[in-house]
Scaffold this active site. Structure first.
Site, mmCIF file in Angstrom:
data_model
loop_
_atom_site.group_PDB
_atom_site.id
_atom_site.type_symbol
_atom_site.label_atom_id
_atom_site.label_comp_id
_atom_site.label_asym_id
_atom_site.label_seq_id
_atom_site.Cartn_x
_atom_site.Cartn_y
_atom_site.Cartn_z
ATOM 1 N N ARG A 1 5.216 -7.143 14.072
ATOM 2 C CA ARG A 1 4.823 -8.545 13.927
ATOM 3 C C ARG A 1 3.399 -8.787 14.413
ATOM 4 O O ARG A 1 2.920 -9.918 14.396
ATOM 5 C CB ARG A 1 5.804 -9.439 14.685
ATOM 6 C CG ARG A 1 7.230 -9.300 14.184
ATOM 7 C CD ARG A 1 8.125 -10.425 14.623
ATOM 8 N NE ARG A 1 9.508 -10.177 14.240
ATOM 9 C CZ ARG A 1 10.476 -11.085 14.292
ATOM 10 N NH1 ARG A 1 10.203 -12.295 14.723
ATOM 11 N NH2 ARG A 1 11.707 -10.777 13.937
ATOM 12 N N LYS B 1 2.359 6.059 21.436
ATOM 13 C CA LYS B 1 1.753 5.549 22.665
ATOM 14 C C LYS B 1 1.331 6.654 23.633
ATOM 15 O O LYS B 1 0.264 6.579 24.253
ATOM 16 C CB LYS B 1 2.706 4.573 23.359
ATOM 17 C CG LYS B 1 2.870 3.245 22.628
ATOM 18 C CD LYS B 1 3.701 2.269 23.439
ATOM 19 C CE LYS B 1 3.768 0.911 22.793
ATOM 20 N NZ LYS B 1 4.471 -0.073 23.650
ATOM 21 N N TYR C 1 13.985 -9.194 21.062
ATOM 22 C CA TYR C 1 13.750 -10.541 20.540
ATOM 23 C C TYR C 1 14.297 -10.723 19.125
ATOM 24 O O TYR C 1 13.966 -11.691 18.436
ATOM 25 C CB TYR C 1 12.265 -10.920 20.602
ATOM 26 C CG TYR C 1 11.316 -9.958 19.922
ATOM 27 C CD1 TYR C 1 11.072 -10.037 18.553
ATOM 28 C CD2 TYR C 1 10.651 -8.987 20.657
ATOM 29 C CE1 TYR C 1 10.202 -9.173 17.929
ATOM 30 C CE2 TYR C 1 9.776 -8.118 20.040
ATOM 31 C CZ TYR C 1 9.554 -8.214 18.677
ATOM 32 O OH TYR C 1 8.679 -7.346 18.058
ATOM 33 N N ALA D 1 9.460 1.238 27.886
ATOM 34 C CA ALA D 1 9.337 -0.180 28.219
ATOM 35 C C ALA D 1 9.700 -0.424 29.672
ATOM 36 O O ALA D 1 9.051 -1.215 30.370
ATOM 37 C CB ALA D 1 10.230 -1.013 27.300
ATOM 38 N N GLY E 1 13.420 3.866 29.715
ATOM 39 C CA GLY E 1 12.482 4.387 28.732
ATOM 40 C C GLY E 1 11.069 3.900 28.985
ATOM 41 O O GLY E 1 10.728 3.456 30.086
ATOM 42 N N ASP F 1 1.328 -3.825 28.211
ATOM 43 C CA ASP F 1 2.737 -4.215 28.175
ATOM 44 C C ASP F 1 3.182 -4.884 29.469
ATOM 45 O O ASP F 1 3.901 -5.885 29.457
ATOM 46 C CB ASP F 1 3.618 -3.007 27.885
ATOM 47 C CG ASP F 1 3.580 -2.588 26.426
ATOM 48 O OD1 ASP F 1 3.292 -3.446 25.563
ATOM 49 O OD2 ASP F 1 3.829 -1.400 26.144
ATOM 50 N N GLY G 1 12.441 -12.359 24.822
ATOM 51 C CA GLY G 1 11.487 -11.258 24.814
ATOM 52 C C GLY G 1 10.290 -11.432 23.910
ATOM 53 O O GLY G 1 9.355 -10.629 23.966
ATOM 54 N N GLY H 1 17.855 0.286 31.759
ATOM 55 C CA GLY H 1 17.127 1.180 30.878
ATOM 56 C C GLY H 1 16.007 1.882 31.617
ATOM 57 O O GLY H 1 15.477 1.359 32.609
ATOM 58 N N ASN I 1 -1.145 1.257 24.613
ATOM 59 C CA ASN I 1 -0.803 0.404 23.474
ATOM 60 C C ASN I 1 -2.006 -0.339 22.919
ATOM 61 O O ASN I 1 -1.902 -1.021 21.898
ATOM 62 C CB ASN I 1 0.296 -0.602 23.850
ATOM 63 C CG ASN I 1 -0.230 -1.748 24.697
ATOM 64 O OD1 ASN I 1 -1.208 -1.606 25.429
ATOM 65 N ND2 ASN I 1 0.418 -2.893 24.611
#
Length: 276
Positions: free
Chosen positions: A20, A70, A223, A136, A134, A106, A244, A132, A91
């Site tokens: 997006r 990334k 999101y 993110a 990872g 981020d 998000g 999580g 990023n």
């Protein structure tokens, strides 16, 4: 700057059709009446180095980088910010003087989304529980520790991955078993879901919310949908929630300013443009 004098930027990923970012940056270019183009580029991993070397010669001021590039983009950069180094991924790339400058926005986007969506949020209010482990989660944890959160309770379906992340980042991180995720919510002033659980097309979000305090702030990096099962359940318990989408919007601010020379605002019109 391209030969026509019009700034060029874009986003690189593989695949890229889902991104997006073109709607976001296109909205800002139109809103502020700026000359410029922001284009999506589907680049296979084997072609990344060649493409990054070619883009400055083609007139690009910089690019955003998304999955799966990334980490590779960080390794290819000539200069790396402290944030990108600690997170271990880039990023946002800026091309200047024949060099690639790598940053990671981020964590910045995550914190700005919380501050905008939950005015008065205090990082020192108590522990944060992060679901999580990872990429993110790495960005979120670094941002939370820098903001002054006293403890991060980290839980992941594969405990070894969480333990490795704790060892690498250091700081006040406590690993909890995934089967204890519900208990980890009990002591949390902030809860952050960085997994794909609850996302459209992803697995179901099954972490029990029984122990979640009504005083907790809850956010989900997912999101799609905007109101995830976690956010809906938290809101039903009286919690403040932050979706998000704002993280995506805010992380784009620094790059846009560097490439197009105007610091954009994230507001309701920005959200509407990206959701359209």
């Amino acid at each position: 700057m391209s030969e026509t004098g019009i700034p060029l930027a874009g986003v690189i990923g593989h695949p890229i059709a889902h991104s997006r970012s073109p709607q976001l940056h296109g909205h800002w270019l139109s809103r502020y009446g700026l000359r410029g183009h922001y284009v999506p580029m589907n680049v296979a991993p084997d072609d990344l180095a060649e493409v990054l070397r070619a883009l400055p010669r083609a007139g690009f001021a910089g690019v955003n980088v998304t999955i799966p590039h990334k980490r590779a983009a960080l390794a290819l950069a000539d200069e790396v910010t402290e944030s990108a180094r600690r997170i271990g991924a880039a990023n946002t790339l800026t091309f200047a003087d024949g060099r690639i400058h790598a940053d990671n926005t981020d964590g910045y986007g995550f914190l700005e989304n919380l501050r905008q969506g939950a005015p008065g949020w205090d990082p020192a209010a108590g522990a944060a529980t992060v679901l999580g482990a990872g990429g993110a989660a790495r960005a979120v944890i670094v941002a939370l520790m820098d903001a002054g959160v006293s403890e991060v309770q980290l839980t992941n379906r594969t405990r070894a991955t969480a333990e490795a992340l704790r060892a690498e980042l250091g700081g006040p991180i406590r690993v909890r078993d995934w089967m204890q995720a519900g208990d980890a919510l009990r002591d949390a002033a902030l809860v952050v879901n960085t997994t794909s659980l609850g996302m459209t097309g992803g697995g179901p979000f099954l972490v029990p919310l029984d122990g979640l305090s009504a005083d907790a702030l809850v956010t989900d990096l997912v999101y799609t949908p905007l109101e995830t099962p976690l956010l809906r359940g938290a809101r039903d318990r009286g919690c403040r929630t932050v979706d998000g989408l704002g993280m995506l919007l805010h992380q784009g601010v620094p790059g846009f300013e560097r490439w197009f020379g105007r610091r954009p605002e994230v507001d309701d019109a920005t959200r509407a443009a990206v959701l359209a």
